[in-house]
Design an enzyme around this catalytic site. Structure first.
Site, PDB file in Angstrom:
ATOM      1  N   LYS A  16      23.000  15.070 -12.273  1.00 21.37           N
ATOM      2  CA  LYS A  16      22.257  13.805 -12.384  1.00 21.37           C
ATOM      3  C   LYS A  16      21.543  13.698 -13.738  1.00 21.37           C
ATOM      4  CE  LYS A  16      19.659  14.430  -8.664  1.00 21.37           C
ATOM      5  NZ  LYS A  16      20.078  15.802  -8.251  1.00 21.37           N
ATOM      6  N   ARG A  91      13.543  10.983  -1.966  1.00 22.24           N
ATOM      7  CA  ARG A  91      14.090  12.240  -1.468  1.00 22.24           C
ATOM      8  C   ARG A  91      14.060  12.307   0.047  1.00 22.24           C
ATOM      9  NH1 ARG A  91      14.123  15.496  -6.278  1.00 22.24           N
ATOM     10  NH2 ARG A  91      14.517  17.663  -5.926  1.00 22.24           N
ATOM     11  N   ARG A 130      22.540  27.318 -15.251  1.00 26.68           N
ATOM     12  CA  ARG A 130      21.841  26.217 -15.930  1.00 26.68           C
ATOM     13  C   ARG A 130      20.691  26.746 -16.789  1.00 26.68           C
ATOM     14  NH1 ARG A 130      19.803  20.891 -12.820  1.00 26.68           N
ATOM     15  NH2 ARG A 130      18.210  22.189 -11.844  1.00 26.68           N
ATOM     16  N   ARG A 163      15.071  27.693 -15.100  1.00 27.66           N
ATOM     17  CA  ARG A 163      13.979  27.209 -14.263  1.00 27.66           C
ATOM     18  C   ARG A 163      13.729  28.207 -13.148  1.00 27.66           C
ATOM     19  NH1 ARG A 163      15.401  21.104 -12.528  1.00 27.66           N
ATOM     20  NH2 ARG A 163      14.528  21.874 -10.577  1.00 27.66           N
ATOM     21  N   ARG A 174      16.602  24.849  -1.507  1.00 25.85           N
ATOM     22  CA  ARG A 174      16.636  23.466  -2.018  1.00 25.85           C
ATOM     23  C   ARG A 174      17.839  22.715  -1.460  1.00 25.85           C
ATOM     24  NH1 ARG A 174      16.685  24.526  -8.062  1.00 25.85           N
ATOM     25  NH2 ARG A 174      16.770  22.272  -8.341  1.00 25.85           N
TER      26      ARG A 174
HETATM   27  P1  AMP Z   1      14.308  18.413  -9.294  1.00 25.52           P
HETATM   28  O1  AMP Z   1      14.104  18.643 -10.742  1.00 25.52           O
HETATM   29  O2  AMP Z   1      14.650  16.965  -8.972  1.00 25.52           O
HETATM   30  O3  AMP Z   1      15.289  19.369  -8.677  1.00 25.52           O
HETATM   31  O4  AMP Z   1      12.905  18.660  -8.581  1.00 25.52           O
HETATM   32  C1  AMP Z   1      12.271  19.919  -8.644  1.00 25.52           C
HETATM   33  C2  AMP Z   1      11.217  20.022  -7.553  1.00 25.52           C
HETATM   34  O5  AMP Z   1      10.212  19.015  -7.737  1.00 25.52           O
HETATM   35  C3  AMP Z   1      11.720  19.803  -6.132  1.00 25.52           C
HETATM   36  O6  AMP Z   1      12.282  20.977  -5.577  1.00 25.52           O
HETATM   37  C4  AMP Z   1      10.437  19.370  -5.425  1.00 25.52           C
HETATM   38  O7  AMP Z   1       9.580  20.478  -5.186  1.00 25.52           O
HETATM   39  C5  AMP Z   1       9.761  18.509  -6.476  1.00 25.52           C
HETATM   40  N1  AMP Z   1      10.177  17.088  -6.372  1.00 25.52           N
HETATM   41  C6  AMP Z   1      10.881  16.359  -7.279  1.00 25.52           C
HETATM   42  N2  AMP Z   1      11.066  15.094  -6.846  1.00 25.52           N
HETATM   43  C7  AMP Z   1      10.470  15.027  -5.632  1.00 25.52           C
HETATM   44  C8  AMP Z   1      10.314  13.988  -4.653  1.00 25.52           C
HETATM   45  N3  AMP Z   1      10.834  12.764  -4.838  1.00 25.52           N
HETATM   46  N4  AMP Z   1       9.620  14.275  -3.528  1.00 25.52           N
HETATM   47  C9  AMP Z   1       9.095  15.496  -3.314  1.00 25.52           C
HETATM   48  N5  AMP Z   1       9.206  16.509  -4.165  1.00 25.52           N
HETATM   49  C10 AMP Z   1       9.890  16.293  -5.328  1.00 25.52           C
END
Ligand code: AMP
Length: 224
Positions: A16, A91, A130, A163, A174
């Site tokens: 994404k 989400r 990554r 990360r 996740r």
């Molecule tokens: P991502 O970079 O999108 O994989 O997000 C990393 C982490 O940020 C996730 O595992 C969640 O802990 C938090 N996070 C990101 N977006 C959301 C969301 N819309 N709602 C809740 N937690 C989020």
């Protein structure tokens, strides 16, 4: 010009962020990735970061009210008047409802939800390799998309790191969170006629061409 109010949906590692980097150039849209915004807040040790950090470390979702506030603030900005690209939000169904409410308050509606699909094995392989640049979050993969110099970002020369939540035990969690809470949204948006599916196992440029063509058509259709 017709608005492009877009959501990028898909499991972690679907590509994404990589696609967003390109689409933002093509369509000149502001890009709001809640994961990036929250990671920056954690780094700055702001109040938002303090609220979000422990959930992120575990790979759990940050509470809805915290994230919804972040997004509502962004899509209300002048820069997002002609559209936006949301990544990582919504989400779960509650967040999707909050987004609908905010858009209807603004007299706007979603244009499309772009779902990038990849299977779990591929996700694990991609996230394990990554790397992200510490300065601006530019994305690489040690095998699939390596930087010119190992460990250094091509675009800004900063260091590349893994990360914390891309380590394998957290990745599995996740993925479960995605399957339980996020993937049901695909059906919700499908029923509303908003969902567009893309095969994330194809090359980055193939996926990009496909999305770009879809968005160009959507924009044309909405201008007719
Ligand atoms: P991502 O970079 O999108 O994989 O997000 C990393 C982490 O940020 C996730 O595992 C969640 O802990 C938090 N996070 C990101 N977006 C959301 C969301 N819309 N709602 C809740 N937690 C989020």
């Amino acid at each position: 010009m017709a608005q492009l109010n877009l959501i990028l949906l898909g499991p972690p590692g679907a590509g994404k962020g990589t696609q967003a980097e390109r689409l933002v150039d093509d369509f000149d849209l502001p890009y709001y990735a809640t994961g990036d915004i929250l990671r920056a807040a954690v780094k700055e040790e702001s109040e938002l970061g303090r609220k979000a950090g422990e959930y992120m470390e575990r790979g759990d979702l940050v509470p809805d009210e915290v994230v919804v506030e972040v997004v509502v603030d962004r899509i209300d900005r002048t820069e997002a008047e002609d559209g936006f690209l949301l990544d990582g939000f919504p989400r779960n169904p509650e967040q999707a409802r909050a987004l609908d409410d905010e858009l209807s308050r603004l007299g706007r509606e979603l244009t499309a939800v772009l779902l990038i699909e990849v299977d779990d094995d591929e996700v694990v392989r991609r996230l394990a390799g990554r790397r992200v640049c510490v300065k601006n979050g530019h994305l690489y993969h040690v095998e699939l998309d390596p930087p010119k110099r190992e460990g250094v970002c091509d675009q800004d020369g900063s260091k590349l790191v893994q990360r914390d939540d891309d380590r394998s035990d957290t990745v599995k969690h996740r993925l479960e969170v995605y399957r339980d809470q996020t993937s049901p949204l695909a059906q919700v948006y499908e029923e509303r006629g908003l969902l567009r599916r893309f095969d994330g196992s194809r090359s980055t440029s193939e996926v990009h061409d496909h999305i770009r063509a879809t968005l160009a058509t959507l924009r044309l259709e909405s201008e007719l």
